[in-house]
Design an enzyme around this catalytic site. Structure first.
Site, PDB file in Angstrom:
ATOM      1  N   LYS A 237       0.836  -1.203   0.000  1.00  0.00           N
ATOM      2  CA  LYS A 237       0.000   0.000   0.000  1.00  0.00           C
ATOM      3  C   LYS A 237       0.871   1.254   0.000  1.00  0.00           C
ATOM      4  O   LYS A 237       0.671   2.172  -0.766  1.00  0.00           O
ATOM      5  CB  LYS A 237      -0.926  -0.030   1.221  1.00  0.00           C
ATOM      6  CG  LYS A 237      -1.843   1.157   1.302  1.00  0.00           C
ATOM      7  CD  LYS A 237      -2.795   1.067   2.481  1.00  0.00           C
ATOM      8  CE  LYS A 237      -3.545   2.386   2.610  1.00  0.00           C
ATOM      9  NZ  LYS A 237      -4.430   2.443   3.761  1.00  0.00           N
TER      10      LYS A 237
ATOM     11  N   GLU B  87      10.361  -4.762   4.707  1.00  0.00           N
ATOM     12  CA  GLU B  87      10.442  -6.158   4.266  1.00  0.00           C
ATOM     13  C   GLU B  87      10.176  -6.281   2.764  1.00  0.00           C
ATOM     14  O   GLU B  87      10.896  -6.974   2.029  1.00  0.00           O
ATOM     15  CB  GLU B  87       9.397  -7.016   5.014  1.00  0.00           C
ATOM     16  CG  GLU B  87       9.648  -7.171   6.501  1.00  0.00           C
ATOM     17  CD  GLU B  87       8.986  -6.099   7.355  1.00  0.00           C
ATOM     18  OE1 GLU B  87       8.742  -4.976   6.842  1.00  0.00           O
ATOM     19  OE2 GLU B  87       8.726  -6.373   8.534  1.00  0.00           O
TER      20      GLU B  87
ATOM     21  N   GLY C 182      -4.940  -1.667   4.996  1.00  0.00           N
ATOM     22  CA  GLY C 182      -4.098  -2.785   4.549  1.00  0.00           C
ATOM     23  C   GLY C 182      -4.765  -4.138   4.744  1.00  0.00           C
ATOM     24  O   GLY C 182      -4.777  -4.978   3.848  1.00  0.00           O
ATOM     25  N   ARG C 183      -5.345  -4.351   5.922  1.00  0.00           N
ATOM     26  CA  ARG C 183      -5.922  -5.670   6.212  1.00  0.00           C
ATOM     27  C   ARG C 183      -7.274  -5.881   5.534  1.00  0.00           C
ATOM     28  O   ARG C 183      -7.886  -6.942   5.678  1.00  0.00           O
ATOM     29  CB  ARG C 183      -6.005  -5.896   7.723  1.00  0.00           C
ATOM     30  CG  ARG C 183      -6.671  -4.778   8.510  1.00  0.00           C
ATOM     31  CD  ARG C 183      -6.373  -4.909   9.998  1.00  0.00           C
ATOM     32  NE  ARG C 183      -6.856  -3.777  10.782  1.00  0.00           N
ATOM     33  CZ  ARG C 183      -6.175  -2.656  10.973  1.00  0.00           C
ATOM     34  NH1 ARG C 183      -4.986  -2.497  10.404  1.00  0.00           N
ATOM     35  NH2 ARG C 183      -6.671  -1.691  11.721  1.00  0.00           N
TER      36      ARG C 183
ATOM     37  N   GLU D  87      -5.087  -6.751  14.748  1.00  0.00           N
ATOM     38  CA  GLU D  87      -4.577  -5.431  14.361  1.00  0.00           C
ATOM     39  C   GLU D  87      -5.708  -4.404  14.445  1.00  0.00           C
ATOM     40  O   GLU D  87      -5.471  -3.228  14.717  1.00  0.00           O
ATOM     41  CB  GLU D  87      -3.991  -5.475  12.937  1.00  0.00           C
ATOM     42  CG  GLU D  87      -3.100  -4.286  12.626  1.00  0.00           C
ATOM     43  CD  GLU D  87      -2.272  -4.439  11.352  1.00  0.00           C
ATOM     44  OE1 GLU D  87      -1.038  -4.634  11.445  1.00  0.00           O
ATOM     45  OE2 GLU D  87      -2.848  -4.370  10.252  1.00  0.00           O
TER      46      GLU D  87
ATOM     47  N   HIS E 221      -4.985 -33.109  16.808  1.00  0.00           N
ATOM     48  CA  HIS E 221      -3.868 -33.951  17.263  1.00  0.00           C
ATOM     49  C   HIS E 221      -2.747 -33.114  17.865  1.00  0.00           C
ATOM     50  O   HIS E 221      -1.628 -33.610  18.033  1.00  0.00           O
ATOM     51  CB  HIS E 221      -3.361 -34.802  16.098  1.00  0.00           C
ATOM     52  CG  HIS E 221      -4.385 -35.795  15.655  1.00  0.00           C
ATOM     53  ND1 HIS E 221      -4.514 -37.039  16.223  1.00  0.00           N
ATOM     54  CD2 HIS E 221      -5.387 -35.699  14.742  1.00  0.00           C
ATOM     55  CE1 HIS E 221      -5.526 -37.690  15.654  1.00  0.00           C
ATOM     56  NE2 HIS E 221      -6.073 -36.887  14.763  1.00  0.00           N
TER      57      HIS E 221
ATOM     58  N   LYS F 192       9.036  -0.930  14.403  1.00  0.00           N
ATOM     59  CA  LYS F 192       9.636  -0.599  13.095  1.00  0.00           C
ATOM     60  C   LYS F 192      10.715   0.466  13.274  1.00  0.00           C
ATOM     61  O   LYS F 192      11.809   0.369  12.710  1.00  0.00           O
ATOM     62  CB  LYS F 192       8.566  -0.021  12.159  1.00  0.00           C
ATOM     63  CG  LYS F 192       7.589  -1.011  11.579  1.00  0.00           C
ATOM     64  CD  LYS F 192       6.696  -0.287  10.551  1.00  0.00           C
ATOM     65  CE  LYS F 192       5.465  -1.092  10.191  1.00  0.00           C
ATOM     66  NZ  LYS F 192       4.502  -0.351   9.374  1.00  0.00           N
TER      67      LYS F 192
END
Ligand code: F6P
Length: 539
Positions: free
Chosen positions: A200, A206, A257-258, A343, A374, A502
């Site tokens: 965005k 990253e 963003g999400r 978030e 399991h 950050k």
């Protein structure tokens, strides 16, 4: 918009009283037993149909009175008016000065805010996606992005694998750790690979690091046509051009963003499943948006789930919720929902900046059934914490393997049943256990083998995992998260909590890059200084 926070309402006080009188000791087995038709009336009252999604809420610790008070809470908090303001594009994210309009991305042409821009971009993006899909040269598509620029597309591509082309693989690289990108590059042919840089902001460390590494690899492999082998999806079109990318699909700051998989960030999904299926995904989400916008509160599934979340978090004190998708395609759903919910609602102050005296986002986590069974289901059944579970069952599989689907569904149903019904010590004592030590006390053994039961769960049923049902199901969660966030008085659309780490990483980076040198750890807290020295060496 002026509205009371949940704890400032008469309904909140009524819920507190109701919890003391009936909620704390609510027993699901008794609720079914005392109900007409052994629970049939309860099931009928607590089952809900929403577009593409059926939900059974009857295995939850609530009854008609609980629902009544929760709906009163929604009314007192002016939930409907606030929902209408959100959908109309009023500034719902004041700390970033933005409207929140991911719903506009899935509105049909001519409807909803910004329709012309949205559909022009969508048409262009889908035209490109279909061209890439049809281009025999491209065997591998690599989406480079993180957070919302990764989780939604990665989850959706996995979920809709049945719609993908066997000859074209879509990969997702998110982690700045070179162990994510490097092994993938080792398997790729640069001439047959398309990279999508999805960000965005087009500034995320990253993503930029991975995009630069991918471009360097491409050039090193003899690639000359960066413009042809790289595309970008971003609101920062200028930065993408500066990177050397000619094909960019934009979106807008009113897409969080999400919540961005519905925007150009959905490009890898569109390439993977084709434009018609992508439009079906949007249409499914839009159908849920209409349900959220128009269904009366008492039948409004996202609202009811959000209310249940408040009931569990603030009255029962449940701090965690587990997602159990009984479909391997939904293996990334828990990770996607973690960002969506934690978030959005992992906040400690309300819109007015007042510290909150009650809990907000639960921890959301899970794994596909039956794998989770399991691993950690032991704790869900017999641990000291009560953790509501959400089962996602899909009636019709997308594979043709005989036998496995009935087993899968039997497991999903059985887990919900076991959580609710449990097993008494008397029932456990009546069973023979050939493997138990004969000297071990039988009554103690029965205690180990009993299950408390009364553990709540919700079961969702989808007819099939299709683009439309996936779209509707994800929109259901988006609106549910908004509902609990609105009642808690939060800004569910900012994420300041990710900023400090950050900034500190950017300050530490030169110290790590500098290698072992005197003073590299100077001025740091003792613990970080010691760890830095251990990692880079030096005095
Ligand atoms: O770190 C948080 C965050 O801002 C998320 O909200 C977002 O989805 C992610 O980073 C990626 O951001 P971008 O798409 O700008 O690279």
């Amino acid at each position: 918009m002026n509205a009371p926070r949940c704890d400032e309402t008469a309904a909140w006080a009524a819920l507190a009283g109701h919890f003391q009188a009936h909620g704390r000791d609510f027993d699901l087995r008794e609720a079914f037993a005392r109900d007409a038709g052994q629970g049939a009336a309860r099931v009928a009252a607590l089952s809900f149909e929403a577009p593409e999604v059926f939900a059974d809420l009857s295995k939850n610790r609530l009854d008609a009175a609980t629902l009544h008070f929760l709906l009163e809470l929604a009314r007192e908090c002016r939930l409907e008016a606030r929902r209408d303001a959100l959908l109309a594009g009023e500034v719902a994210n004041p700390t970033e000065g933005r409207a929140v309009l991911h719903t506009a991305l899935r509105a049909p042409r001519g409807e909803g805010p910004f329709s012309d821009e949205v559909h022009a971009t969508l048409d262009a993006m889908l035209g490109y996606a279909d061209a890439v899909r049809a281009d025999e040269r491209f065997t591998d598509i690599v989406n480079i992005g993180i957070g919302g620029s990764d989780l939604g597309p990665a989850m959706a591509v996995a979920a809709l694998e049945a719609c993908t082309l066997p000859r074209q693989r879509v990969h997702f690289v998110s982690n700045v750790d070179g162990h994510d990108l490097a092994p993938l590059l080792a398997r790729l042919d640069a001439r047959r690979t398309l990279f999508i840089v999805a960000s965005k902001t087009f500034t995320t460390q990253e993503t930029m690091a991975n995009a630069e590494a991918a471009r360097a690899w491409f050039v090193q492999q003899g690639g000359t046509d960066v413009a042809r082998h790289f595309a970008a999806t971003t609101t920062n079109v200028k930065a993408a051009a500066a990177f050397g990318i000619a094909t960019t699909f934009g979106f807008w700051d009113w897409v969080g963003g999400r919540y961005s998989l519905w925007s150009a960030i959905g490009l890898p999904i569109a390439i993977a499943i084709g434009s018609a299926n992508f439009r079906a995904l949007l249409a499914g989400a839009h159908a849920m948006d209409r349900h959220f916008a128009t269904a009366p509160l008492a039948q409004n599934l996202p609202v009811l789930l959000g209310l249940l979340d408040v009931w569990y978090r603030n009255f029962h004190g449940f701090g965690s919720r587990s997602i159990a998708p009984y479909h391997q395609g939904l293996r990334r759903l828990p990770a996607f929902l973690q960002q969506l919910e934690m978030e959005s609602n992992g906040k400690g102050v309300d819109m007015a900046g007042r510290p909150l005296p009650f809990g907000t986002s639960p921890v959301v986590w899970g794994e596909p059934g039956t794998n989770g069974q399991h691993a950690y289901f032991q704790m869900l059944h017999q641990g000291t914490d009560v953790i509501p579970v959400e089962f996602v069952l899909v009636k019709t599989p997308s594979h043709g393997l005989a036998g496995s689907h009935a087993k899968l569904l039997a497991n999903g149903l059985a887990q919900a049943q076991a959580l609710m019904l449990g097993k008494t010590e008397a029932e456990a004592a009546a069973e023979t256990v050939p493997t138990a030590d004969p000297a071990f006390d039988r009554a103690v053994l029965a205690r180990h083998r009993s299950f408390p039961g009364n553990r709540p769960s919700t079961t969702f049923v989808l007819e099939a995992l299709t683009p439309a049902s996936l779209g509707a199901f994800l929109a259901l969660y988006e609106h549910r998260v908004w509902t609990s966030g609105a009642l808690w008085g939060l800004n569910s659309f900012d994420q300041w909590g990710v900023e400090l780490g950050k900034a500190l990483a950017n300050r530490l980076l030169p110290r790590l890059q500098g290698g072992p040198q005197r003073g590299a750890a100077e001025g740091l807290d003792a613990s970080t200084a010691m760890l830095l020295r251990r990692l880079v060496g030096g005095p």
